[in-house]
Enzyme design. Structure first.
Site, mmCIF file in Angstrom:
data_model
loop_
_atom_site.group_PDB
_atom_site.id
_atom_site.type_symbol
_atom_site.label_atom_id
_atom_site.label_comp_id
_atom_site.label_asym_id
_atom_site.label_seq_id
_atom_site.Cartn_x
_atom_site.Cartn_y
_atom_site.Cartn_z
ATOM 1 C CG HIS B 63 -1.858 0.934 1.223
ATOM 2 N ND1 HIS B 63 -3.341 0.846 1.910
ATOM 3 C CD2 HIS B 63 -2.138 2.441 0.612
ATOM 4 C CE1 HIS B 63 -3.985 1.885 1.851
ATOM 5 N NE2 HIS B 63 -3.076 2.877 1.121
ATOM 6 C CG LEU B 66 4.356 4.683 -6.195
ATOM 7 C CD1 LEU B 66 5.074 3.641 -7.336
ATOM 8 C CD2 LEU B 66 5.740 5.022 -5.289
ATOM 9 C CG ASN B 97 -5.344 7.609 -4.429
ATOM 10 O OD1 ASN B 97 -4.274 6.994 -4.687
ATOM 11 N ND2 ASN B 97 -5.425 8.324 -3.376
ATOM 12 C CG HIS B 182 -9.996 3.880 2.635
ATOM 13 N ND1 HIS B 182 -8.764 4.766 2.633
ATOM 14 C CD2 HIS B 182 -10.735 4.486 3.737
ATOM 15 C CE1 HIS B 182 -8.891 5.845 3.500
ATOM 16 N NE2 HIS B 182 -9.951 5.682 4.014
ATOM 17 C CG ASP B 308 -1.968 4.978 3.592
ATOM 18 O OD1 ASP B 308 -1.837 5.321 2.298
ATOM 19 O OD2 ASP B 308 -2.745 5.339 4.093
#
Lengths: 334, 439
Positions: B63, B66, B97, B182, B308
């Site tokens: 997770h 980038l 995203n 999520h 994350d």
């Protein structure tokens, strides 16, 4: 009438007392959480001196001559802004009033650019109101000028709390042990938060009264990160034996966001009425930070009644803000 | 062609095969050729002296963000993978995203080809569950899977339409890719800035209650049971989420979950003073939550650790708290933060390594190579660690463009000293001796 809220504020005169008067150590005024009782006492005493100036035929002293004070308001406000402006002008400062808007599309740069510009223009102090909690903290980290928080989001309104303390102190012999009841929308109230800090530091017992949807999470928590207060949703019980009652403005949008079924129902159960005020002590005083929604959070008879000190708050506000500008300036002369 | 590489005298740890001994490891042709001692490689090769250091499989981050395409000012595949290499990660799974979002074959291809030419480590893109990550229609998951998507997620948002989420869980099973959720109820967390609690009350910030996560976890567990889908729950942050997942696993439901280094080590009090670098979603919680998360790691309820990693520019974070974006740059501080738990006796070292290697490899599955182990024939991805190296976090030295970390100036103990990806050094600390065998 002069009172001493805490012993350390004014050391007992005499050869045995080695205590020094409290030293002012604030470059900014962001909240009361980092004020000691002694420092609050110093503000109170300095405000007394300012009240004396305000009683003169010519209410103006040259203390801040040549200083530039900017009011930077991201939210409309009439009374807080004019109170600061009068305070600054009474001390002979030059005042520049700026209105600004929060724009999330150019966030960040917007606030910091505005401050950099003000500083480049020579602002010595910036008085900021902002709809978002913590904005003055972001600002204070970026500028050399003194920052005064004139209200940030739900977080703090330290000058309002200080003027409330000053007003209470005018009417009561000591803040220590007073039962102070704050009624209304505590959750969204920066006035309530700063008052809780200030009142508890001065030894008052604070009770807050509101429907549970307007109560901030964990206010009754005793872990010490936020001062301990008594919470009750029952206004009659809250007001029992109160020395001071503070009503807060109810924003109409609380109904739309589902926190209240209706403003009417709120008024029915939480309005400060004459009958409810009778539960408080006979000499209890009533405060409201304004502007007042008459007959919503407070009955007009109470707002204009003999126990109301709402107009005194406004007058005192100028003196307290003069005191704060003076203390922040580091000036030695009045 | 890459010269073979001998890593000698390291403390080899591989939880996948119960390996925990001093020895050497030889990498050739992008594979682990052999592990052990006493053998001499036959040809010219390079040498790294790993004396006194831990040698384990390269870390896998299930997770991270980038930011490319679309937010190259925050991070690029080039900078993000260099940050990964510094953090010991040889495989990173990047969230979709972006702008445009990774919601079709073309964008998955773009990330893969950019990573192939510019990446310092392996990049496995995650595709969206729904078109545009908008939560309304299924994205073309089969095509993305064929293009190389490792999993599907609308990270940043919960798919709050339960029927659509059920369909995604059913549809994705045909190509055996996990769905990553999520978990956060949008209505309950709307406009929230930090954990709902006494610190939020003090700061006057709108809270995100623990229940916003737990409601979503509970629903997704029910849908996983209904659909039989391999569900992975991203970044759990609350004690009750751990309990919900524990009970679901006890009942045999196929779910896995991750926790981040920051949720294991930092509390909501980091937000005091309105530090926008501590504005993270899900928010930093309480000491009680941290204890429950550490217990969950130790007893196996929490399967893996993922960073994350959420880089942002300085300007993004230099603003009013409510306007700042969520997230912290985490790849380069992950190991140092986590080693604090090992040094404090809260997490065994072997378990920590498995949560960063074997366990995430298990979730990714076998389609992307033999990852996360030191077995012979596995990918030549190696991380070399000095568990006792003490250092101070200096964000200005990050390889990541994101210097947004609440750990700036923190002292950490434990650091990645070298990272080898596909048989080649992707990162090496100056103190590590590397040379040619014939020197």
């Amino acid at each position: 009438m002069r009172i001493t809220p805490k012993d350390e504020v004014r050391p007992v005169a005499g050869a045995e007392s080695q205590e020094q008067p409290p030293v002012w150590r604030h470059r900014h005024i962001l909240d009361l959480d980092d004020f000691s009782a002694a420092e609050i006492g110093l503000v109170m005493e300095t405000s007394d001196a300012m009240m004396e100036i305000l009683s003169r035929p010519i209410k103006k002293v040259p203390t801040l001559r040549g200083k530039t004070i900017v009011t930077l308001f991201y939210e409309p406000s009439t009374r807080t802004r004019s109170s600061f402006e009068m305070a600054a002008k009474n001390l002979s400062a030059d005042v520049v009033n700026l209105n600004a808007q929060v724009s999330s599309s150019v966030k960040g740069e917007c606030l910091t650019d505005a401050l950099a510009t003000l500083e480049a223009l020579g602002a010595d102090m910036v008085i900021m109101r902002h709809p978002m909690s913590g904005a003055p903290y972001v600002a204070a980290r970026r500028i050399e000028a003194s920052m005064i928080n004139a209200g940030d989001g739900w977080h703090a309104h330290p000058t309002q709390a200080l003027l409330d303390l000053y007003t209470i102190r005018q009417h009561k012999t000591s803040l220590k042990g007073l039962k102070v009841v704050i009624v209304g929308d505590i959750k969204h109230s920066r006035v309530a938060r700063s008052n809780i800090w200030g009142l508890t530091k001065m030894g008052a017992d604070v009770t807050v009264c509101c429907p549970y949807t307007l109560l901030p999470f964990g206010l009754e928590d005793t872990r010490g990160i936020f001062p301990e207060v008594t919470v009750t949703p029952d206004i009659e019980r809250a007001l029992e034996g109160a020395d001071v009652v503070m009503a807060l403005r109810l924003q109409k949008e609380r109904q739309q966001s589902g926190l209240l079924p209706s403003i009417r129902e709120y008024a029915r159960y939480y309005q400060l009425t004459e009958a409810r005020l009778a539960e408080a002590k006979a000499d209890a005083i009533v405060l409201h930070p304004g502007p007042v929604n008459e007959d919503i959070e407070i009955a007009s008879g109470v707002a204009h009644g003999p126990q109301s000190v709402i107009n005194r708050q406004v007058t005192n506000g100028v003196a307290v803000r003069m005191a704060l500008l003076y203390l922040l300036s580091g000036s030695k002369r009045l | 062609m890459t010269r073979p590489l001998l890593i000698k005298n390291g403390h080899l740890i591989d939880p996948a095969r119960g390996l925990d001994e001093t020895g050497s490891i030889f990498l050739a042709d992008g594979r682990i050729a052999w592990v052990g001692g006493g053998k001499t490689p036959p040809t010219d090769y390079n040498i790294i002296d790993a004396g006194g250091l831990i040698v384990c499989a390269g870390f896998i981050d299930l997770h991270c963000h980038l930011r490319e395409p679309g937010y190259e000012e925050k991070e690029t595949i080039a900078t993000g993978t260099r940050a990964a290499a510094r953090g010991g990660f040889t495989t990173v799974c990047c969230m979709p995203n972006t702008d445009p979002p990774l919601d079709n074959q073309a964008t998955i291809d773009y990330v893969k080809s950019t990573a192939a030419s510019q990446g310092a480590v392996r990049v496995l893109p995650i595709g969206t569950i729904t078109k545009g990550g908008q939560g309304r229609e299924l994205a073309e998951m089969a095509e993305m899977s064929e293009a190389g998507a490792v999993a599907f997620s609308d990270d940043g948002c919960w798919v709050d339409d339960s029927r659509l989420m059920r369909q995604a869980m059913e549809y994705s099973q045909a190509f055996n890719r996990p769905v990553i959720s999520h978990c956060q109820d949008a209505a309950l967390s709307e406009d929230g800035q930090m954990n709902e609690g006494i610190t939020a009350t003090r700061l006057g910030l709108r809270g995100i209650p623990a229940a916003a996560e737990e409601i979503a976890v509970a629903r997704d567990i029910a849908l996983a049971e209904l659909s039989g889908c391999r569900l992975h729950i991203a970044h759990i942050s609350t004690a009750s989420s751990v309990e919900l997942i524990r009970r679901a696993k006890d009942r045999g439901i196929r779910i896995s979950c991750e926790v981040t280094p920051h949720h294991l080590t930092l509390t909501e009090e980091r937000v005091m003073g309105y530090d926008t670098n501590a504005k993270i979603n899900p928010p930093l919680r309480t000491a009680g939550d941290i204890n429950a998360l550490i217990n969950g790691l130790n007893d196996g309820v929490i399967d893996i650790i993922a960073t994350d990693h959420a880089p942002h520019t300085e300007n993004d974070k230099l603003c009013e708290f409510a306007l700042a974006p969520f997230g912290m740059s985490g790849l380069e501080t992950a190991l140092g933060s986590l080693m604090g738990l090992v040094h404090d006796g809260k997490l065994p070292l072997g378990l920590l390594i498995s949560k960063l290697t074997t366990a995430p490899a298990g979730i990714i599955g076998p389609d992307f190579g033999r990852l996360g182990t030191l077995k012979e024939g596995a990918a030549a991805d190696i991380t070399i660690i000095n568990p006792d190296h003490e250092w101070t976090v200096d964000a200005s030295q990050f390889a990541s463009k994101g210097r947004n970390t609440p750990l700036a100036a923190s002292h950490l103990k434990g650091r990645v000293m070298a990272t080898i990806y596909n048989g080649k050094l992707a990162y090496k600390d100056a103190s590590i001796k590397a040379g040619e065998a014939n020197d």
